[in-house]
Write an enzyme that holds these catalytic residues in place. Structure first.
Site, PDB file in Angstrom:
ATOM      1  N   LYS A 269      -9.056  13.176   4.858  1.00  0.00           N
ATOM      2  CA  LYS A 269      -8.107  12.051   4.809  1.00  0.00           C
ATOM      3  C   LYS A 269      -7.099  12.284   5.913  1.00  0.00           C
ATOM      4  CE  LYS A 269      -7.256  13.426   0.498  1.00  0.00           C
ATOM      5  NZ  LYS A 269      -7.341  12.247  -0.344  1.00  0.00           N
ATOM      6  N   ARG A 270      -6.236  11.281   6.198  1.00  0.00           N
ATOM      7  CA  ARG A 270      -5.186  11.505   7.173  1.00  0.00           C
ATOM      8  C   ARG A 270      -4.352  12.727   6.787  1.00  0.00           C
ATOM      9  NH1 ARG A 270      -4.500   7.513  11.200  1.00  0.00           N
ATOM     10  NH2 ARG A 270      -2.735   8.804  11.812  1.00  0.00           N
TER      11      ARG A 270
ATOM     12  N   LYS B 297     -15.223   7.443  -3.192  1.00  0.00           N
ATOM     13  CA  LYS B 297     -16.438   7.696  -2.408  1.00  0.00           C
ATOM     14  C   LYS B 297     -17.063   9.030  -2.781  1.00  0.00           C
ATOM     15  CE  LYS B 297     -14.260   4.938   1.113  1.00  0.00           C
ATOM     16  NZ  LYS B 297     -13.269   4.966   2.206  1.00  0.00           N
TER      17      LYS B 297
ATOM     18  N   LYS C 276       0.082  14.346   1.100  1.00  0.00           N
ATOM     19  CA  LYS C 276      -1.293  14.551   0.637  1.00  0.00           C
ATOM     20  C   LYS C 276      -1.583  16.033   0.382  1.00  0.00           C
ATOM     21  CE  LYS C 276      -3.022  10.501   3.230  1.00  0.00           C
ATOM     22  NZ  LYS C 276      -3.656   9.572   2.283  1.00  0.00           N
TER      23      LYS C 276
ATOM     24  N   HIS D 100       0.807  -1.233   0.000  1.00  0.00           N
ATOM     25  CA  HIS D 100       0.000   0.000   0.000  1.00  0.00           C
ATOM     26  C   HIS D 100       0.834   1.274   0.000  1.00  0.00           C
ATOM     27  CE1 HIS D 100      -3.861  -2.083   1.050  1.00  0.00           C
ATOM     28  NE2 HIS D 100      -3.028  -2.943   1.606  1.00  0.00           N
TER      29      HIS D 100
ATOM     30  N   THR E  89      -9.017   6.073  -1.699  1.00  0.00           N
ATOM     31  CA  THR E  89     -10.337   5.470  -1.852  1.00  0.00           C
ATOM     32  C   THR E  89     -11.414   6.510  -1.571  1.00  0.00           C
ATOM     33  OG1 THR E  89     -10.040   4.630   0.397  1.00  0.00           O
ATOM     34  CG2 THR E  89      -9.742   3.063  -1.394  1.00  0.00           C
TER      35      THR E  89
HETATM   36  C1  26Q Z   1       3.428   0.423  10.273  1.00  0.00           C
HETATM   37  C2  26Q Z   1       4.342   0.087  11.255  1.00  0.00           C
HETATM   38  C3  26Q Z   1       4.158   0.457  12.565  1.00  0.00           C
HETATM   39  C4  26Q Z   1       3.013   1.169  12.905  1.00  0.00           C
HETATM   40  C5  26Q Z   1       2.089   1.497  11.944  1.00  0.00           C
HETATM   41  C6  26Q Z   1       2.289   1.135  10.629  1.00  0.00           C
HETATM   42  C7  26Q Z   1       1.283   1.485   9.595  1.00  0.00           C
HETATM   43  C8  26Q Z   1      -0.074   1.460   9.883  1.00  0.00           C
HETATM   44  C9  26Q Z   1      -1.006   1.804   8.929  1.00  0.00           C
HETATM   45  C10 26Q Z   1       1.679   1.849   8.316  1.00  0.00           C
HETATM   46  C11 26Q Z   1       0.732   2.183   7.342  1.00  0.00           C
HETATM   47  C12 26Q Z   1      -0.630   2.155   7.649  1.00  0.00           C
HETATM   48  C13 26Q Z   1      -1.680   2.510   6.692  1.00  0.00           C
HETATM   49  C14 26Q Z   1      -1.456   2.779   5.438  1.00  0.00           C
HETATM   50  C15 26Q Z   1      -2.541   3.172   4.542  1.00  0.00           C
HETATM   51  O1  26Q Z   1      -3.660   3.401   4.968  1.00  0.00           O
HETATM   52  N1  26Q Z   1      -2.271   3.251   3.241  1.00  0.00           N
HETATM   53  C16 26Q Z   1      -3.290   3.626   2.286  1.00  0.00           C
HETATM   54  O2  26Q Z   1      -3.905   2.433   1.816  1.00  0.00           O
HETATM   55  C17 26Q Z   1      -5.023   2.726   1.002  1.00  0.00           C
HETATM   56  C18 26Q Z   1      -5.675   1.413   0.633  1.00  0.00           C
HETATM   57  O3  26Q Z   1      -4.904   0.725  -0.298  1.00  0.00           O
HETATM   58  C19 26Q Z   1      -4.598   3.511  -0.220  1.00  0.00           C
HETATM   59  O4  26Q Z   1      -5.754   3.891  -0.920  1.00  0.00           O
HETATM   60  C20 26Q Z   1      -3.819   4.764   0.186  1.00  0.00           C
HETATM   61  O5  26Q Z   1      -3.296   5.394  -0.962  1.00  0.00           O
HETATM   62  C21 26Q Z   1      -2.703   4.386   1.126  1.00  0.00           C
HETATM   63  O6  26Q Z   1      -2.056   5.555   1.603  1.00  0.00           O
END
Ligand code: 26Q
Length: 834
Positions: free
Chosen positions: A572-573, A683, A578, A381, A679
């Site tokens: 979004k985050r 939406k 972004k 991702h 995503t």
């Molecule tokens: C990793 C290690 C330690 C702690 C936290 C994490 C961690 C947690 C969540 C790293 C990444 C995430 C989330 C990532 C994320 O939400 N990515 C998004 O995924 C979506 C679904 O595929 C995409 O549409 C987005 O582009 C992407 O940013």
């Protein structure tokens, strides 16, 4: 070799639901059930029932309907023994269950009527449910949309994750700044979960490994380990318009009983309690971080804890149906199970499966590896280097000594194979190794996931291409068939039907039902884009949704916004890539132009929403800047209704259900090449917003679907971004050459928006002007402003705006997560609908 020990727990104890059930359990009519539950489940009467009681009673009533089908689904799976898909994810951002379950089961109206006749309302009841916020953002919500699609498409699938006691923090804004509050979502209990004390597994940590020669085989024994118990909690996942109800199985950490006894017998009561608390912290809280890998031991513990429990559970289920008479019988395993890794967070599963097959079930290494490689697939991702997970070998080896050995063995075999096939390329070996030797020995989880999986996919066409040419270029050379694309999607049940009942009704009236299960049917709306009456009705729906949103904005922030203004929304985050900051630059530009007396600008309400990771200081500065700018703009009498700025606090799934339908303009403005998919972009478009975006992530495919005339594209493309950086990008050139831009940056830098602290935003300005403007905001600024001007102009032509918005809705078929899941099922998992 001894045949595998049979399942330690009889099946009927694990899943009582699987006890053969030939008839559907009897259900009481909804109104009657509500009355019964009020008495028998809540011990209340109409006179004493609170709002919460009505929520509980509604949830119990709907749950009965869910359970009736859940039991039958489990029964059907047990009887037919189909190949199953297991979706392993550290995050499931489910949101609320009540309205979604009622919708999917088709009992929404009945429930609503029942509550009304009992003197209450569904709308009020629904609001009392806490979101299940077991995820950060896109990746977690994607997992939730996938569960909905898999159930709707009757795919035998189970989600596995962690039952965090505290999910994503609640955000409040105090003095313009983000404040994080714990998300105590289980405070009032959770009607949607079923504890399964009989489905528990021991999970080991620490200890060491003994290698013992036994019957001429060198066996490994992981000894002196600490033990934690993983206990299952099941949540139902009801499909839409089908009998299928799948499961989401979440693990909770419990101390073992021996644990207590050991200390109690010593008379050390306090120590026993302390250690119990420590053990149970494993499932205490979701890491609220989606940007940088934290590297914390507890995070690795969470990963191994849930992965080991899930894999033991998967194997237990497999072995309860199939007896392994000889090792060769295990060849059946990849025909019965597929495991999808949602990013690298569960990638330790590759090593755990080897551990289970080799150390526990005593299969040979090579045979086990052949199975593993047919079972796992991995979704990536992100390309952002700071988000890629690596663990120090030292920490890894102390927590999971045997798994480190296993990873070294996997790596050794892999690198030997590479050097045979690509002789003489020592640097290639160094680059693809699972162990990174360049920064003090670290385990690269992405490499483990790639090597252990048969298929690796990106989440949008552009992102998957970039995986092949950048992050995984070496692997693409080594395994030319491993990398593929599966473009993300969203579930139309929650994001159209549930979030936007007015638009759903309008569409149903125009083209009939069925689009909920087959989004391609929306194409029938195409001719209606040219129908004046339909456009008018479409605008009325949008206005009503904007009024609904405006009321929420007022109640959460006190800001009054005009529903006739253009609702320009970025939710979004909060992340530098972004580029919420680019949006702020546009807001300030508009502010200056209005103050300078420019006429005929389109009145706008610019709405931001999103959480910053608590440790991400720059993201928090951006939130603060948005609030500071909002304060100045909203209170400037010279601006009036021309421009309003809103920071919508605590953006979550439930507020998203209000925000998407109320949006006119969808801001998807990441630096090209940085957003894997997005995503929210899907939406918004599905709810009739037009997109302003870069050629990034899924925006590229949205443009292909809706047509160039129906989307606003601006800015540098991915190759242009690379080229600009290669040419020695100097943001100051843009600053000095664009007076409007210079004015905006000077205002921020000089404290115009922070008069009580003039240098508050010095770091933001430094990033843009002195530290290279990593995300090229200045390079894209002019193009963004010019495109925003076109947006404003088009909005003044409401007929044309709504025509294009309708075409967006009509052309969203591709972005249904049903399409996405269909591709995974056919091309990756090889699982069939039942
Ligand atoms: C990793 C290690 C330690 C702690 C936290 C994490 C961690 C947690 C969540 C790293 C990444 C995430 C989330 C990532 C994320 O939400 N990515 C998004 O995924 C979506 C679904 O595929 C995409 O549409 C987005 O582009 C992407 O940013």
């Amino acid at each position: 070799m001894n045949p595998t020990k049979s399942n330690p727990l009889p099946t009927d104890k694990i899943a009582p639901a699987m006890a053969n059930l030939k008839t559907t359990p009897k259900l009481t009519p909804v109104k009657q059930a509500l009355q019964n539950h009020l008495i028998f489940s809540s011990f209340k009467t109409s006179a004493t029932a609170t709002n919460r009681d009505w929520y509980d009673v509604s949830a119990y009533t709907v749950r009965d309907h869910v359970v009736a089908r859940w039991v039958k689904t489990a029964d059907a799976y047990a009887e037919q023994d189909p190949k199953r898909l297991y979706y392993l994810s550290l995050e499931f951002l489910i949101g609320r269950m009540l309205s979604n379950a009622a919708l999917n089961l088709g009992i929404q109206d009945e429930l609503s009527d029942g509550l009304t006749t009992l003197g209450h309302s569904l709308e009020r009841a629904v609001e009392l449910e806490q979101d299940a916020a077991l995820g950060n953002g896109g990746l977690g919500r994607l997992a939730a949309c996938f569960l909905d699609s898999m159930a709707t498409m009757n795919i035998p699938a189970t989600g596995y994750g962690i039952r965090y006691e505290f999910g994503m923090f609640k955000q409040s804004i105090e003095h313009g700044q983000q404040v994080e509050n714990p998300d105590n979502w289980l405070r009032y209990g959770n009607i949607w979960e079923f504890q399964r004390p009989e489905a528990t597994y021991n999970i080991k940590f620490y200890g060491h490994v003994l290698h013992v020669l036994e019957h001429n085989v060198m066996n490994s024994h992981w000894v002196d380990a600490e033990q934690v118990v993983a206990m299952a909690y099941d949540m139902p996942v009801p499909g839409y318009g089908t009998e299928t109800v799948n499961s989401l199985r979440l693990w909770s950490a419990k101390a073992t009983r021996e644990f207590d006894l050991r200390h109690f017998n010593d008379g050390n009561y306090e120590r026993a309690v302390e250690e119990r608390v420590e053990t149970e912290t494993i499932s205490k809280v979701l890491y609220p971080n989606d940007a940088s890998a934290s590297g914390r031991e507890l995070r690795l513990k969470q990963q191994y804890f849930f992965v080991s429990a899930s894999i033991q559970d998967i194997l237990r289920r497999f072995l309860s149906v199939h007896t392994m008479h000889t090792p060769a019988d295990w060849a059946l395993l990849p025909e019965k199970i597929a495991i999808q890794l949602n990013d690298t967070h569960p990638a330790i599963g590759v090593a755990e499966m080897m551990y289970q097959l080799v150390d526990v079930h005593r299969l040979s290494w090579d045979f086990a590896w052949g199975l593993v490689n047919k079972i796992f697939a991995y979704t990536n991702h992100t390309l952002m280097p700071e988000a890629l997970e690596t663990w120090s070998v030292e920490l890894f080896g102390s927590l999971l000594p045997r798994h480190l050995e296993i990873i070294y063995e996997i790596n050794w075999q892999f690198l030997s194979w590479v050097s045979r096939n690509f002789p003489g390329d020592a640097d290639l070996l160094r680059r693809v190794s699972i162990i990174d030797e360049t920064q003090g020995r670290r385990v690269r989880m992405a490499h483990l996931a790639v090597v252990g999986s048969h298929t690796v996919n990106g989440v949008a066409a552009l992102h998957s291409e970039l995986l092949k040419t950048t992050l995984f270029a070496d692997f693409h050379k080594i395994y030319p068939n491993k990398l593929t694309n599966v473009t993300n999607g969203i579930t139309p049940r929650r994001w159209l039907n549930q979030a936007n009942p007015l638009l759903t009704a309008l569409i149903s009236k125009a083209i009939g039902d069925g689009f909920q299960q087959d989004l391609a049917k929306l194409v029938k709306l195409t001719p209606l884009a040219d129908d004046k009456d339909f456009r008018k009705a479409f605008r009325a729906v949008k206005l009503a949704n904007k009024q609904r949103l405006a009321a929420k904005i007022h109640s959460h922030t006190g800001i009054l916004v005009n529903p006739n203004s253009l609702f320009d929304v970025q939710i979004k985050r909060i992340h530098e890539y972004k580029r919420q900051l680019l949006n702020v630059l546009h807001v300030i530009t508009l502010y200056n132009r209005i103050r300078a007396g420019e006429q005929n600008l389109t009145p706008r309400t610019v709405i931001f929403g999103g959480k910053a990771a608590p440790g991400y200081w720059m993201a928090k500065q951006i939130i603060r800047l948005i609030n500071d700018v909002a304060h100045v703009v909203n209170n400037d009498p010279a601006i009036g209704e021309q421009l309003k700025v809103v920071f919508y606090p605590n953006y979550d799934v439930s507020s998203a259900e209000i925000l998407f339908p109320g949006s006119d303009l969808s801001e998807q403005i990441s630096t090209a090449g940085t957003e894997a998919s997005g995503t929210g972009n899907m939406k918004m478009a599905l709810n009739g917003a037009l997109t302003i975006g870069t050629l990034d992530g899924a925006n590229v495919e949205i443009k292909e679907e809706v047509g160039d005339d129906n989307i606003f594209i601006f800015g540098l493309t991915t190759p242009q971004v690379a080229q600009t950086k290669a040419n020695g990008y100097n943001p100051r050139d843009y600053y000095y050459n664009n007076p409007g831009l210079k004015q905006v940056l000077d205002m921020i830098g000089s404290g115009f928006f922070s008069p009580d602290e003039h240098n508050r935003y010095q770091a933001i300005i430094d990033n843009l002007l002195n530290n290279g403007d990593n995300y090229l905001l200045l390079a894209d600024y002019a193009s963004y402003i010019a495109t925003q001007d076109e947006v404003g102009k088009l909005y003044q032509n409401q007929e044309e705006w709504s025509r294009r918005a309708i075409l967006n809705v009509a052309r969203m078929a591709k972005f249904s997560s049903d399409r996405t899941i269909g591709e995974y099922a056919n091309n990756i998992w090889n699982v069939k609908s039942l």
